[in-house]
Design a protein around this motif. Structure first.
Motif, PDB file in Angstrom:
ATOM      1  N   ALA A 163       0.830  -1.206   0.000  1.00  0.00           N
ATOM      2  CA  ALA A 163       0.000   0.000   0.000  1.00  0.00           C
ATOM      3  C   ALA A 163       0.866   1.258   0.000  1.00  0.00           C
ATOM      4  N   SER A 164       0.336   2.314  -0.586  1.00  0.00           N
ATOM      5  CA  SER A 164       1.063   3.588  -0.627  1.00  0.00           C
ATOM      6  C   SER A 164       0.925   4.353   0.680  1.00  0.00           C
ATOM      7  N   HIS A 165      -0.171   4.136   1.408  1.00  0.00           N
ATOM      8  CA  HIS A 165      -0.429   4.831   2.670  1.00  0.00           C
ATOM      9  C   HIS A 165      -0.745   3.789   3.737  1.00  0.00           C
ATOM     10  N   ARG A 166       0.218   3.537   4.623  1.00  0.00           N
ATOM     11  CA  ARG A 166       0.121   2.439   5.581  1.00  0.00           C
ATOM     12  C   ARG A 166      -0.167   2.976   6.986  1.00  0.00           C
ATOM     13  N   VAL A 167      -1.368   2.696   7.471  1.00  0.00           N
ATOM     14  CA  VAL A 167      -1.791   3.130   8.804  1.00  0.00           C
ATOM     15  C   VAL A 167      -1.576   1.997   9.799  1.00  0.00           C
ATOM     16  N   VAL A 168      -1.075   2.318  10.981  1.00  0.00           N
ATOM     17  CA  VAL A 168      -1.022   1.357  12.079  1.00  0.00           C
ATOM     18  C   VAL A 168      -1.789   1.925  13.268  1.00  0.00           C
ATOM     19  N   THR A 169      -2.550   1.054  13.921  1.00  0.00           N
ATOM     20  CA  THR A 169      -3.289   1.448  15.111  1.00  0.00           C
ATOM     21  C   THR A 169      -2.532   1.003  16.367  1.00  0.00           C
ATOM     22  N   GLU A 170      -3.092   1.307  17.512  1.00  0.00           N
ATOM     23  CA  GLU A 170      -2.429   0.984  18.787  1.00  0.00           C
ATOM     24  C   GLU A 170      -2.327  -0.517  19.045  1.00  0.00           C
ATOM     25  N   THR A 171      -3.106  -1.315  18.311  1.00  0.00           N
ATOM     26  CA  THR A 171      -3.065  -2.769  18.528  1.00  0.00           C
ATOM     27  C   THR A 171      -2.184  -3.496  17.513  1.00  0.00           C
ATOM     28  N   ALA A 172      -1.548  -2.785  16.618  1.00  0.00           N
ATOM     29  CA  ALA A 172      -0.771  -3.418  15.550  1.00  0.00           C
ATOM     30  C   ALA A 172       0.346  -4.302  16.113  1.00  0.00           C
ATOM     31  N   ARG A 173       0.421  -5.522  15.573  1.00  0.00           N
ATOM     32  CA  ARG A 173       1.496  -6.466  15.901  1.00  0.00           C
ATOM     33  C   ARG A 173       2.020  -7.025  14.594  1.00  0.00           C
ATOM     34  N   ILE A 174       3.232  -6.632  14.251  1.00  0.00           N
ATOM     35  CA  ILE A 174       3.796  -6.928  12.938  1.00  0.00           C
ATOM     36  C   ILE A 174       4.947  -7.918  13.078  1.00  0.00           C
ATOM     37  N   THR A 189      14.500 -13.984  13.671  1.00  0.00           N
ATOM     38  CA  THR A 189      13.817 -14.263  14.933  1.00  0.00           C
ATOM     39  C   THR A 189      12.291 -14.281  14.825  1.00  0.00           C
ATOM     40  N   GLY A 190      11.742 -13.718  13.751  1.00  0.00           N
ATOM     41  CA  GLY A 190      10.288 -13.600  13.684  1.00  0.00           C
ATOM     42  C   GLY A 190       9.748 -12.682  14.763  1.00  0.00           C
ATOM     43  N   ALA A 191      10.571 -11.755  15.232  1.00  0.00           N
ATOM     44  CA  ALA A 191      10.186 -10.865  16.328  1.00  0.00           C
ATOM     45  C   ALA A 191       8.933 -10.064  15.987  1.00  0.00           C
ATOM     46  N   SER A 192       8.073  -9.901  16.980  1.00  0.00           N
ATOM     47  CA  SER A 192       6.857  -9.119  16.826  1.00  0.00           C
ATOM     48  C   SER A 192       7.126  -7.673  17.222  1.00  0.00           C
ATOM     49  N   ILE A 193       6.762  -6.735  16.343  1.00  0.00           N
ATOM     50  CA  ILE A 193       6.989  -5.327  16.626  1.00  0.00           C
ATOM     51  C   ILE A 193       5.654  -4.587  16.664  1.00  0.00           C
ATOM     52  N   ASN A 194       5.673  -3.403  17.272  1.00  0.00           N
ATOM     53  CA  ASN A 194       4.434  -2.652  17.444  1.00  0.00           C
ATOM     54  C   ASN A 194       4.387  -1.428  16.520  1.00  0.00           C
ATOM     55  N   ASP A 213       8.346   2.014  21.378  1.00  0.00           N
ATOM     56  CA  ASP A 213       8.903   0.989  20.491  1.00  0.00           C
ATOM     57  C   ASP A 213       9.868   0.088  21.255  1.00  0.00           C
ATOM     58  N   ASN A 214      10.119  -1.096  20.687  1.00  0.00           N
ATOM     59  CA  ASN A 214      11.073  -2.048  21.260  1.00  0.00           C
ATOM     60  C   ASN A 214      12.436  -1.994  20.582  1.00  0.00           C
ATOM     61  N   LEU A 215      12.459  -1.538  19.344  1.00  0.00           N
ATOM     62  CA  LEU A 215      13.662  -1.701  18.529  1.00  0.00           C
ATOM     63  C   LEU A 215      14.788  -0.739  18.849  1.00  0.00           C
ATOM     64  N   SER A 216      14.465   0.523  19.046  1.00  0.00           N
ATOM     65  CA  SER A 216      15.520   1.542  19.100  1.00  0.00           C
ATOM     66  C   SER A 216      16.516   1.298  20.234  1.00  0.00           C
TER      67      SER A 216
END
Length: 373
Positions: free
Chosen positions: A132-143, A177-182, A240-243
């Motif tokens: 998608a050109s415009h990708r929205v994530v909500t507070e419940t997103a688990r990627i 790792t298949g890590a889940s990110i928010n 975030d978890n990554l930084s």
């Protein structure tokens, strides 16, 4: 029986139309079954050529998931029941060709295409999301791209998008790792610019309908951008978890072999729950999958998007027929014993020539099913 994908057209106040695609398998977390791809492909092509359509919204029913991935359980069961190498190859290639054609079309749709990333966005779901050109994530997103847990590999264009993340080593870590990110992780990686609370979805549609759509379609993307930015609100979103682990990811990117990468991860001294859970997935995952991912993010960094999908189709067929996919899906999704009997027990045990063979296309160039991309 209700359709697995729903399509609707929403009239705007100025006489244009917004197309709405709704994945409609909430009980299965919208797992992408083979019947869904032709429906998506046909409608996207129709709307791409329809001058009335100014934008498309891709969403799903329910609150748990946008899309938890491909329906690999059904694919595995068909493979188990199918006799003969050629027949198995046809089953696998038909599924992945259809999926990758939809993903590629999304990337090249040419009109503002908004995806509503609410809840679980994994595997094949992330393939749709990233198109998608415009990708929205909500507070419940688990990627996540958790393919290593089932003996597959990050596909659906992951060879393209994991190699284009702005921070070094993150694509390597996420794939291994298949890590889940928010949602804030997604923003950190540039996967999404729009953090919008889930309750605002109807408001987005209302504002899109009320737009005075520009006569020049080239301006439509900026108009959608302004609508989404006006609703940006990350006040209820988790940090975030990554930084905080970027030093580790950067160190991984400097290693010159997969065994060195794994050693660096295993010896990393950290009591962070998210990181440890991610590392455990790697330790339990398919060693073959780890080798494939390592090559994806080291040897195929400059491929075009079309070439990435062509490579991934080659890999998908070879992995499903010759590697760990059938066993991985059995252990995780069919018998659910979580005791996969991988072909090779350790990453160091996987022969180089075996991995080489997985990257050899089953087709000649002129007969490749995705040659026309």
């Amino acid at each position: 029986m209700e359709a697995s994908v729903l399509f609707d057209e929403l009239a705007t106040n100025d006489g244009h139309v917004i197309g709405i695609i709704t994945l409609n398998k909430a009980r299965q977390l919208h797992a992408l079954s083979a019947d869904m791809f032709p429906l998506l492909h046909r409608q996207l092509l129709a709307w791409q050529d329809d001058k009335r359509i100014v934008s498309v919204l891709l969403t799903s029913t329910g609150e748990k998931a946008f899309c938890a991935g491909g329906d690999v359980k059904s694919l595995q069961q068909v493979l188990v029941a199918t006799k003969g190498h050629e027949a198995k190859q046809q089953v696998v290639s038909e599924y992945f060709v259809a999926e990758y054609q939809v993903d590629y079309l999304l990337h090249n749709f040419g009109k503002p295409l908004i995806v509503w990333g609410d809840g679980i966005i994994m595997g094949g779901g992330l393939g749709l999301f990233m198109g998608a050109s415009h990708r929205v994530v909500t507070e419940t997103a688990r990627i996540a791209m958790p393919e290593i847990t089932i003996g597959l590999f990050p596909d659906v264009g992951a060879t393209w998008f994991l190699n284009r993340l702005p921070q070094p080593g993150v694509g390597l870590f996420l794939g291994l790792t298949g890590a889940s990110i928010n949602a804030n992780d997604a923003k950190y990686l540039g996967l999404s610019e729009y953090l919008i609370p889930a309750v605002q979805q109807e408001r987005v549609l209302t504002d899109l309908r009320e737009l005075n759509w520009h006569s020049d379609s080239a301006e439509h993307s900026a108009q959608v951008d302004s609508v989404l930015n006006a609703l940006y609100d990350d006040s209820l979103f988790l940090a975030d978890n990554l930084s905080i682990h970027q030093d580790l990811f950067t160190a991984l990117s400097l290693k010159t072999s997969l065994t060195d990468v794994i050693s660096c991860i295993e010896t990393h001294n950290c009591d962070n729950t998210w990181l440890q859970k991610s590392i455990n997935k790697l330790l339990l995952g398919s060693p073959i999958s780890a080798h494939i991912l390592y090559r994806q993010v080291n040897q195929y960094t400059q491929l075009s998007l079309a070439a990435c999908f062509q490579l991934e189709l080659d890999l998908a067929v070879n992995v499903c027929l010759n590697a760990d996919l059938i066993e991985g899906v059995r252990a995780l999704l069919v018998d659910k014993d979580n005791q996969p009997n991988w072909l090779h027990k350790r990453i160091a045990d996987v022969p180089v020539d075996f991995v080489d063979g997985l990257f050899v296309s089953p087709w000649e160039i002129e007969s490749h099913p995705l040659r026309a991309l």
